[in-house]
Write an enzyme that holds these catalytic residues in place. Structure first.
Site, PDB file in Angstrom:
ATOM      1  N   SER A  37       0.803  -1.229   0.000  1.00  7.24           N
ATOM      2  CA  SER A  37       0.000   0.000   0.000  1.00  7.24           C
ATOM      3  C   SER A  37       0.830   1.270   0.000  1.00  7.24           C
ATOM      4  O   SER A  37       0.373   2.318  -0.451  1.00  7.24           O
ATOM      5  CB  SER A  37      -0.936   0.003   1.210  1.00  7.24           C
ATOM      6  N   HIS A  72      -0.935   5.682   6.833  1.00  5.79           N
ATOM      7  CA  HIS A  72      -0.395   5.673   5.478  1.00  5.79           C
ATOM      8  C   HIS A  72      -0.053   7.105   5.042  1.00  5.79           C
ATOM      9  O   HIS A  72      -0.630   8.065   5.550  1.00  5.79           O
ATOM     10  CB  HIS A  72      -1.399   5.065   4.496  1.00  5.79           C
TER      11      HIS A  72
END
Length: 268
Positions: A44, A250
């Protein structure tokens, strides 16, 4: 005084020349990489989860047009660009589903992988929801995995990349430290924050060692993210987001363009 001014002038000229040569070398390296195809592999952090602007056809892989591989390809126009990085990917997923575009004509490969193998999501969930001692215990388990099992998994991936793309320059990109320490910040305790940062360092060290042993370049993003960690006041990472849990921890779009892209530029 006149001699000092002359020395200062010559020093400025030499510094400017050095900077120009460095910039020229970086540009030449990018042109060389772009002359072949570019394949972006990984998890990711490479697909761009957290950056938004997801490519519809990528589905749950959540590949973003603001992710650093996409930005690099847009700026350097490689002959081909294959973006196979996928949210949640582990080393086994790279081996089974991401290596198809690699070939002898591939000029550049980038990859971030290993965090999911080590149980990143479970570590963060444990540390957010449970006690300091439970968090530290879960991190110790993750570190033990990084020491005992992850190197072999990384070797399998890196060997497969070399076998399928023998002429490629391979950039293995690491993970940022997540927290700025020594500052007041709502959320996790300082003990947890430090332990999570130490775990990130431990993971990066293991990845960098395996990358070097395969002749690959390690791209360290910890420097570019310094001053932009969580609790810094200028974070390039999402904190825990209960409405969109997948984006938690993230990089934001700014983290991809300001934290990851310069590292790929410098390493490619």
């Amino acid at each position: 005084m006149r001699r000092l001014r002359l020395v200062g002038f010559l020093s400025s000229v030499l510094l400017a020349a050095g900077a120009a040569l460095t910039g020229a070398a970086t540009a030449q390296a990018a042109q060389t990489a772009a002359a072949g195809g570019y394949v972006a592999l990984g998890d990711s952090y490479s697909s761009g989860v957290g950056a938004g602007s997801y490519i519809g056809s990528s589905g749950d892989c959540k590949r973003s047009t603001k992710a650093h591989p996409y930005l690099w390809a847009a700026a350097n126009s490689p002959t081909t660009f294959d973006f196979t990085a996928c949210s949640g990917a582990r080393t086994g997923d790279v081996l089974s589903g991401q290596l198809g575009p690699l070939s002898a004509s591939t000029g550049l490969v980038s990859i971030s992988i290993g965090g999911n193998d080590a149980g990143f999501a479970d570590v963060m969930t444990t540390c957010v929801l449970q006690s300091d001692s439970t968090c530290l215990s879960r991190i110790a388990t993750a570190k033990a995995y990084v020491d005992s099992t992850l190197p072999g998994n990384l070797d399998s991936v890196y060997s497969a990349i070399s076998g399928k793309a023998p002429n490629a320059h391979v950039v293995v990109i690491g993970y940022p430290r997540f927290y700025k320490l020594g500052t007041s910040c709502l959320g996790l305790s300082e003990t947890k924050r430090k332990a999570i940062n130490d775990a990130s360092d431990h993971l990066n060290t293991a990845i960098a060692k395996r990358a070097a042993d395969h002749g690959f370049t390690f791209g360290d993003v910890r420097t570019t993210f310094t001053g932009h960690e969580l609790c810094s006041g200028s974070a390039w990472l999402h904190s825990v987001n209960w409405l969109n849990i997948g984006e938690s921890y993230h990089p934001t779009a700014a983290g991809q363009s300001g934290g990851y892209l310069p590292v790929l530029n410098g390493a490619a």
